[in-house]
Design a protein around this motif. Structure first.
Motif, PDB file in Angstrom:
ATOM      1  N   ARG A  89     -11.801  10.141  -0.676  1.00  0.00           N
ATOM      2  CA  ARG A  89     -12.205   9.294  -1.802  1.00  0.00           C
ATOM      3  C   ARG A  89     -11.894   7.828  -1.522  1.00  0.00           C
ATOM      4  O   ARG A  89     -12.717   6.947  -1.792  1.00  0.00           O
ATOM      5  CB  ARG A  89     -11.495   9.751  -3.079  1.00  0.00           C
ATOM      6  N   ALA A  90     -10.708   7.568  -0.961  1.00  0.00           N
ATOM      7  CA  ALA A  90     -10.339   6.192  -0.643  1.00  0.00           C
ATOM      8  C   ALA A  90     -11.297   5.597   0.379  1.00  0.00           C
ATOM      9  O   ALA A  90     -11.659   4.418   0.293  1.00  0.00           O
ATOM     10  CB  ALA A  90      -8.907   6.151  -0.116  1.00  0.00           C
ATOM     11  N   PHE A  91     -11.729   6.417   1.345  1.00  0.00           N
ATOM     12  CA  PHE A  91     -12.658   5.925   2.363  1.00  0.00           C
ATOM     13  C   PHE A  91     -14.011   5.592   1.739  1.00  0.00           C
ATOM     14  O   PHE A  91     -14.635   4.577   2.089  1.00  0.00           O
ATOM     15  CB  PHE A  91     -12.823   6.959   3.465  1.00  0.00           C
ATOM     16  N   PRO A 108     -11.174   8.130  10.562  1.00  0.00           N
ATOM     17  CA  PRO A 108     -10.109   8.676  11.406  1.00  0.00           C
ATOM     18  C   PRO A 108     -10.271  10.181  11.610  1.00  0.00           C
ATOM     19  O   PRO A 108     -10.636  10.903  10.676  1.00  0.00           O
ATOM     20  CB  PRO A 108      -8.833   8.366  10.608  1.00  0.00           C
ATOM     21  N   GLY A 109      -9.980  10.640  12.819  1.00  0.00           N
ATOM     22  CA  GLY A 109     -10.073  12.065  13.125  1.00  0.00           C
ATOM     23  C   GLY A 109      -8.795  12.796  12.793  1.00  0.00           C
ATOM     24  O   GLY A 109      -8.296  13.583  13.602  1.00  0.00           O
ATOM     25  N   VAL A 110      -8.259  12.533  11.618  1.00  0.00           N
ATOM     26  CA  VAL A 110      -7.029  13.169  11.157  1.00  0.00           C
ATOM     27  C   VAL A 110      -7.321  13.932   9.871  1.00  0.00           C
ATOM     28  O   VAL A 110      -8.339  13.698   9.215  1.00  0.00           O
ATOM     29  CB  VAL A 110      -5.908  12.132  10.915  1.00  0.00           C
ATOM     30  N   VAL A 111      -6.427  14.847   9.523  1.00  0.00           N
ATOM     31  CA  VAL A 111      -6.592  15.631   8.304  1.00  0.00           C
ATOM     32  C   VAL A 111      -6.042  14.827   7.131  1.00  0.00           C
ATOM     33  O   VAL A 111      -4.854  14.508   7.080  1.00  0.00           O
ATOM     34  CB  VAL A 111      -5.874  16.985   8.414  1.00  0.00           C
ATOM     35  N   TRP A 112      -6.908  14.504   6.188  1.00  0.00           N
ATOM     36  CA  TRP A 112      -6.501  13.767   4.998  1.00  0.00           C
ATOM     37  C   TRP A 112      -6.002  14.731   3.920  1.00  0.00           C
ATOM     38  O   TRP A 112      -6.242  15.945   3.987  1.00  0.00           O
ATOM     39  CB  TRP A 112      -7.685  12.966   4.462  1.00  0.00           C
ATOM     40  N   TYR A 113      -5.339  14.181   2.930  1.00  0.00           N
ATOM     41  CA  TYR A 113      -4.894  14.985   1.788  1.00  0.00           C
ATOM     42  C   TYR A 113      -6.109  15.643   1.135  1.00  0.00           C
ATOM     43  O   TYR A 113      -7.139  15.011   0.909  1.00  0.00           O
ATOM     44  CB  TYR A 113      -4.163  14.115   0.772  1.00  0.00           C
ATOM     45  N   GLY A 114      -5.985  16.942   0.851  1.00  0.00           N
ATOM     46  CA  GLY A 114      -7.075  17.678   0.236  1.00  0.00           C
ATOM     47  C   GLY A 114      -8.029  18.316   1.221  1.00  0.00           C
ATOM     48  O   GLY A 114      -8.950  19.032   0.807  1.00  0.00           O
ATOM     49  N   GLN A 164       0.827  -1.206   0.000  1.00  0.00           N
ATOM     50  CA  GLN A 164       0.000   0.000   0.000  1.00  0.00           C
ATOM     51  C   GLN A 164       0.866   1.263   0.000  1.00  0.00           C
ATOM     52  O   GLN A 164       1.977   1.272   0.509  1.00  0.00           O
ATOM     53  CB  GLN A 164      -0.926   0.012   1.218  1.00  0.00           C
ATOM     54  N   ASP A 165       0.311   2.329  -0.565  1.00  0.00           N
ATOM     55  CA  ASP A 165       0.944   3.645  -0.565  1.00  0.00           C
ATOM     56  C   ASP A 165       0.165   4.529   0.401  1.00  0.00           C
ATOM     57  O   ASP A 165      -1.036   4.759   0.202  1.00  0.00           O
ATOM     58  CB  ASP A 165       0.914   4.242  -1.966  1.00  0.00           C
ATOM     59  N   PRO A 166       0.804   5.029   1.463  1.00  0.00           N
ATOM     60  CA  PRO A 166       0.076   5.834   2.446  1.00  0.00           C
ATOM     61  C   PRO A 166      -0.700   6.991   1.829  1.00  0.00           C
ATOM     62  O   PRO A 166      -1.808   7.311   2.277  1.00  0.00           O
ATOM     63  CB  PRO A 166       1.178   6.333   3.377  1.00  0.00           C
ATOM     64  N   GLU A 167      -0.152   7.614   0.800  1.00  0.00           N
ATOM     65  CA  GLU A 167      -0.821   8.773   0.217  1.00  0.00           C
ATOM     66  C   GLU A 167      -2.141   8.404  -0.443  1.00  0.00           C
ATOM     67  O   GLU A 167      -3.040   9.240  -0.566  1.00  0.00           O
ATOM     68  CB  GLU A 167       0.104   9.484  -0.772  1.00  0.00           C
ATOM     69  N   THR A 168      -2.274   7.156  -0.902  1.00  0.00           N
ATOM     70  CA  THR A 168      -3.536   6.728  -1.505  1.00  0.00           C
ATOM     71  C   THR A 168      -4.553   6.294  -0.457  1.00  0.00           C
ATOM     72  O   THR A 168      -5.740   6.155  -0.762  1.00  0.00           O
ATOM     73  CB  THR A 168      -3.303   5.567  -2.488  1.00  0.00           C
ATOM     74  N   LEU A 169      -4.101   6.069   0.769  1.00  0.00           N
ATOM     75  CA  LEU A 169      -4.996   5.660   1.840  1.00  0.00           C
ATOM     76  C   LEU A 169      -5.553   6.837   2.624  1.00  0.00           C
ATOM     77  O   LEU A 169      -6.566   6.707   3.304  1.00  0.00           O
ATOM     78  CB  LEU A 169      -4.257   4.722   2.805  1.00  0.00           C
ATOM     79  N   GLU A 170      -4.882   7.981   2.541  1.00  0.00           N
ATOM     80  CA  GLU A 170      -5.238   9.135   3.370  1.00  0.00           C
ATOM     81  C   GLU A 170      -6.090  10.142   2.601  1.00  0.00           C
ATOM     82  O   GLU A 170      -5.784  11.335   2.545  1.00  0.00           O
ATOM     83  CB  GLU A 170      -3.963   9.809   3.880  1.00  0.00           C
ATOM     84  N   THR A 171      -7.194   9.679   2.028  1.00  0.00           N
ATOM     85  CA  THR A 171      -8.095  10.571   1.308  1.00  0.00           C
ATOM     86  C   THR A 171      -9.544  10.179   1.581  1.00  0.00           C
ATOM     87  O   THR A 171      -9.850   9.023   1.864  1.00  0.00           O
ATOM     88  CB  THR A 171      -7.866  10.527  -0.216  1.00  0.00           C
TER      89      THR A 171
END
Length: 256
Positions: free
Chosen positions: A54-56, A164-170, A45-52
Protein backbone atom coordinates in the motif's frame (compact mmCIF):
# COMPACT_ATOMS: atom_id res chain seq x y z
CA UNK A 1 27.83 -30.13 32.05
CA UNK A 2 27.50 -26.44 31.14
CA UNK A 3 25.23 -25.21 28.37
CA UNK A 4 28.27 -24.37 26.26
CA UNK A 5 29.63 -27.91 26.69
CA UNK A 6 26.22 -29.32 25.77
CA UNK A 7 26.21 -27.21 22.61
CA UNK A 8 29.69 -28.38 21.64
CA UNK A 9 28.74 -32.02 22.21
CA UNK A 10 25.50 -31.79 20.21
CA UNK A 11 27.13 -30.04 17.27
CA UNK A 12 30.17 -32.35 17.30
CA UNK A 13 27.88 -35.39 17.02
CA UNK A 14 25.65 -33.90 14.34
CA UNK A 15 25.63 -35.04 10.73
CA UNK A 16 23.30 -32.32 9.53
CA UNK A 17 22.92 -28.90 11.12
CA UNK A 18 20.76 -25.95 10.15
CA UNK A 19 21.68 -22.38 11.04
CA UNK A 20 18.70 -20.04 11.37
CA UNK A 21 19.62 -16.35 11.60
CA UNK A 22 17.81 -13.12 12.29
CA UNK A 23 18.58 -9.43 12.62
CA UNK A 24 20.75 -10.00 15.69
CA UNK A 25 23.61 -11.36 13.60
CA UNK A 26 23.63 -8.51 11.08
CA UNK A 27 23.26 -5.71 13.62
CA UNK A 28 26.84 -6.38 14.67
CA UNK A 29 27.87 -5.46 11.13
CA UNK A 30 26.15 -2.10 11.49
CA UNK A 31 22.81 -2.95 9.86
CA UNK A 32 20.02 -1.59 12.12
CA UNK A 33 17.02 -3.68 13.12
CA UNK A 34 13.44 -2.50 12.76
CA UNK A 35 13.35 -1.71 16.47
CA UNK A 36 16.30 0.68 16.20
CA UNK A 37 15.46 4.38 15.74
CA UNK A 38 16.16 5.64 12.23
CA UNK A 39 18.60 8.46 11.61
CA UNK A 40 19.39 11.03 8.95
CA UNK A 41 16.85 11.53 6.18
CA UNK A 42 14.71 8.70 7.59
CA UNK A 43 14.56 9.88 11.21
CA UNK A 44 10.85 10.73 10.97
CA UNK A 45 9.83 7.51 9.25
CA UNK A 46 8.52 4.26 10.75
CA UNK A 47 9.94 1.19 8.98
CA UNK A 48 6.69 -0.73 9.41
CA UNK A 49 4.79 1.91 7.43
CA UNK A 50 7.34 1.79 4.62
CA UNK A 51 7.35 -1.99 4.16
CA UNK A 52 3.92 -2.48 2.59
CA UNK A 53 2.47 -2.72 -0.92
CA UNK A 54 0.00 0.00 0.00
CA UNK A 55 2.82 2.40 0.86
CA UNK A 56 4.45 1.69 -2.50
CA UNK A 57 1.22 2.38 -4.38
CA UNK A 58 0.70 5.65 -2.52
CA UNK A 59 4.28 6.92 -2.70
CA UNK A 60 6.56 4.77 -4.89
CA UNK A 61 9.31 7.40 -4.92
CA UNK A 62 9.56 7.39 -1.12
CA UNK A 63 9.57 3.59 -0.86
CA UNK A 64 12.10 3.17 -3.65
CA UNK A 65 14.35 5.73 -1.96
CA UNK A 66 14.02 3.80 1.31
CA UNK A 67 14.92 0.59 -0.51
CA UNK A 68 18.00 2.16 -2.11
CA UNK A 69 19.10 3.51 1.26
CA UNK A 70 18.77 0.06 2.89
CA UNK A 71 20.61 -1.50 -0.04
CA UNK A 72 23.37 1.06 0.38
CA UNK A 73 23.62 0.32 4.14
CA UNK A 74 23.99 -3.40 3.38
CA UNK A 75 26.61 -2.75 0.70
CA UNK A 76 28.93 -0.81 3.04
CA UNK A 77 28.59 -3.39 5.84
CA UNK A 78 31.05 -6.26 6.13
CA UNK A 79 30.51 -9.84 7.30
CA UNK A 80 31.41 -10.12 10.97
CA UNK A 81 33.07 -12.86 12.99
CA UNK A 82 29.77 -14.73 13.38
CA UNK A 83 29.14 -14.88 9.63
CA UNK A 84 32.71 -16.06 9.06
CA UNK A 85 32.52 -18.72 11.79
CA UNK A 86 29.40 -20.22 10.22
CA UNK A 87 31.07 -20.32 6.82
CA UNK A 88 34.08 -22.09 8.31
CA UNK A 89 31.79 -24.59 10.04
CA UNK A 90 30.71 -25.77 6.59
CA UNK A 91 34.20 -27.19 6.15
CA UNK A 92 33.90 -29.45 9.20
CA UNK A 93 32.59 -32.43 7.27
CA UNK A 94 28.96 -31.89 8.22
CA UNK A 95 26.09 -30.74 6.06
CA UNK A 96 25.52 -27.14 7.17
CA UNK A 97 22.51 -25.27 5.75
CA UNK A 98 21.76 -21.60 6.37
CA UNK A 99 18.24 -20.18 6.56
CA UNK A 100 17.98 -16.46 7.20
CA UNK A 101 15.32 -13.87 7.82
CA UNK A 102 17.80 -11.18 6.78
CA UNK A 103 17.62 -9.52 3.38
CA UNK A 104 21.33 -8.65 3.18
CA UNK A 105 24.00 -10.80 1.53
CA UNK A 106 26.47 -10.98 4.42
CA UNK A 107 26.27 -14.77 4.71
CA UNK A 108 27.17 -15.16 1.04
CA UNK A 109 29.97 -12.62 1.25
CA UNK A 110 31.37 -14.57 4.21
CA UNK A 111 31.49 -17.71 2.07
CA UNK A 112 28.23 -19.54 2.85
CA UNK A 113 26.54 -21.07 -0.19
CA UNK A 114 22.95 -22.03 -0.91
CA UNK A 115 21.53 -19.62 1.68
CA UNK A 116 17.72 -19.66 1.88
CA UNK A 117 16.36 -16.12 2.24
CA UNK A 118 12.89 -16.40 3.76
CA UNK A 119 12.18 -12.68 3.40
CA UNK A 120 13.81 -12.07 0.04
CA UNK A 121 16.96 -10.13 -0.83
CA UNK A 122 17.82 -6.47 -1.16
CA UNK A 123 20.13 -7.25 -4.06
CA UNK A 124 17.35 -8.37 -6.43
CA UNK A 125 14.36 -6.08 -7.03
CA UNK A 126 11.33 -7.27 -8.96
CA UNK A 127 8.49 -5.80 -10.98
CA UNK A 128 5.49 -4.63 -8.95
CA UNK A 129 3.18 -5.66 -11.81
CA UNK A 130 4.53 -8.92 -13.28
CA UNK A 131 6.82 -9.93 -10.37
CA UNK A 132 9.75 -10.81 -12.63
CA UNK A 133 13.17 -10.27 -11.01
CA UNK A 134 15.28 -7.44 -12.39
CA UNK A 135 18.76 -6.02 -12.14
CA UNK A 136 19.82 -2.49 -11.29
CA UNK A 137 23.27 -0.89 -10.95
CA UNK A 138 25.17 -1.41 -7.66
CA UNK A 139 24.70 1.20 -4.92
CA UNK A 140 26.79 4.40 -5.15
CA UNK A 141 29.89 4.81 -3.01
CA UNK A 142 28.12 7.61 -1.14
CA UNK A 143 24.36 7.77 -0.70
CA UNK A 144 22.96 11.15 -1.85
CA UNK A 145 21.73 13.41 0.92
CA UNK A 146 18.53 14.13 -1.05
CA UNK A 147 17.97 10.49 -1.89
CA UNK A 148 14.68 10.04 -0.03
CA UNK A 149 12.55 10.57 -3.16
CA UNK A 150 13.70 8.56 -6.16
CA UNK A 151 11.53 7.44 -9.07
CA UNK A 152 11.58 3.62 -9.39
CA UNK A 153 13.00 2.28 -12.65
CA UNK A 154 10.75 0.37 -15.02
CA UNK A 155 10.49 -3.32 -15.82
CA UNK A 156 12.11 -4.19 -19.15
CA UNK A 157 9.25 -6.56 -19.99
CA UNK A 158 5.98 -4.91 -18.98
CA UNK A 159 7.10 -1.37 -18.08
CA UNK A 160 5.79 -1.77 -14.54
CA UNK A 161 7.57 -0.07 -11.66
CA UNK A 162 10.30 -2.00 -9.92
CA UNK A 163 9.88 -2.68 -6.20
CA UNK A 164 12.19 -4.20 -3.59
CA UNK A 165 12.50 -7.98 -3.88
CA UNK A 166 11.77 -8.44 -0.20
CA UNK A 167 8.72 -9.75 1.65
CA UNK A 168 6.61 -6.84 2.88
CA UNK A 169 4.18 -6.91 5.79
CA UNK A 170 1.04 -8.78 4.76
CA UNK A 171 2.80 -10.81 2.04
CA UNK A 172 3.44 -14.55 2.03
CA UNK A 173 6.92 -16.03 2.14
CA UNK A 174 8.23 -17.48 -1.16
CA UNK A 175 6.55 -20.88 -1.18
CA UNK A 176 9.43 -22.87 -2.66
CA UNK A 177 11.98 -21.42 -0.26
CA UNK A 178 9.68 -21.99 2.72
CA UNK A 179 9.11 -25.63 1.75
CA UNK A 180 12.86 -26.17 1.33
CA UNK A 181 13.52 -24.62 4.73
CA UNK A 182 10.93 -26.82 6.44
CA UNK A 183 12.41 -29.95 4.86
CA UNK A 184 15.89 -29.04 6.09
CA UNK A 185 14.67 -28.31 9.63
CA UNK A 186 12.71 -31.55 9.89
CA UNK A 187 15.78 -33.60 8.95
CA UNK A 188 18.54 -31.87 10.92
CA UNK A 189 20.21 -33.12 14.08
CA UNK A 190 20.96 -29.61 15.38
CA UNK A 191 19.43 -26.22 14.74
CA UNK A 192 21.50 -23.15 15.67
CA UNK A 193 19.17 -20.18 16.04
CA UNK A 194 21.11 -16.90 16.05
CA UNK A 195 19.79 -13.44 16.81
CA UNK A 196 16.12 -14.18 16.18
CA UNK A 197 13.36 -12.48 18.13
CA UNK A 198 10.82 -15.28 17.79
CA UNK A 199 8.16 -12.70 16.92
CA UNK A 200 7.96 -12.61 13.12
CA UNK A 201 5.78 -15.45 11.84
CA UNK A 202 5.83 -17.92 10.23
CA UNK A 203 9.65 -17.87 10.48
CA UNK A 204 9.38 -17.93 14.28
CA UNK A 205 8.01 -21.47 14.04
CA UNK A 206 11.31 -22.88 12.79
CA UNK A 207 12.96 -23.51 16.22
CA UNK A 208 9.70 -25.04 17.48
CA UNK A 209 9.54 -27.34 14.47
CA UNK A 210 13.14 -28.45 15.03
CA UNK A 211 12.40 -29.21 18.69
CA UNK A 212 9.28 -31.20 17.85
CA UNK A 213 11.26 -33.15 15.22
CA UNK A 214 13.79 -34.28 17.83
CA UNK A 215 16.67 -31.95 17.00
CA UNK A 216 18.77 -30.15 19.57
CA UNK A 217 18.19 -26.40 19.31
CA UNK A 218 21.06 -24.11 20.28
CA UNK A 219 19.76 -20.61 20.89
CA UNK A 220 22.32 -17.77 20.65
CA UNK A 221 20.98 -14.40 21.68
CA UNK A 222 21.75 -11.45 23.95
CA UNK A 223 18.57 -12.27 25.89
CA UNK A 224 17.09 -15.56 27.10
CA UNK A 225 14.66 -16.64 24.35
CA UNK A 226 14.52 -20.32 25.31
CA UNK A 227 11.24 -22.16 25.83
CA UNK A 228 12.49 -24.55 28.51
CA UNK A 229 12.43 -27.68 26.38
CA UNK A 230 14.82 -30.47 27.37
CA UNK A 231 16.60 -30.57 24.00
CA UNK A 232 17.15 -26.80 23.96
CA UNK A 233 20.43 -25.08 24.86
CA UNK A 234 20.54 -21.34 25.59
CA UNK A 235 23.81 -19.46 25.07
CA UNK A 236 23.48 -15.82 26.08
CA UNK A 237 25.89 -13.40 24.42
CA UNK A 238 26.72 -11.61 21.21
CA UNK A 239 26.85 -13.77 18.11
CA UNK A 240 30.34 -12.45 17.35
CA UNK A 241 31.54 -13.73 20.72
CA UNK A 242 29.67 -17.03 21.02
CA UNK A 243 29.78 -18.45 17.49
CA UNK A 244 33.56 -18.22 16.87
CA UNK A 245 34.23 -19.91 20.22
CA UNK A 246 31.65 -22.62 19.56
CA UNK A 247 32.67 -23.36 15.97
CA UNK A 248 36.38 -23.44 16.85
CA UNK A 249 35.77 -26.42 19.15
CA UNK A 250 33.90 -28.57 16.63
CA UNK A 251 36.19 -31.32 15.27
CA UNK A 252 36.18 -32.20 11.61
CA UNK A 253 33.95 -35.20 10.94
CA UNK A 254 35.71 -37.86 8.90
CA UNK A 255 33.52 -39.66 6.37
CA UNK A 256 33.39 -43.43 6.57
Amino acid sequence: MSNFERAVEALSNAREAVVFTGAGISVESGIPTYSDPLTGIWARQDPETLETARAFRENPRLIWGWYLWRRYQASIASPNAAHLALSQLSGSGRKISVITQNVDDLHERAGSVGVLHLHGKLSTPKCFACHRPAEIPPPPAIFPADGALIEPPRCGRCNGKLRPGVVWYGEDLPLGIWKSAIALVKNCDVLISVGTSGIVTPAAEIPKLALSSGATVIQINTADVSTGMQNEVMLIGKATDVLPKLCALIPRKVSN
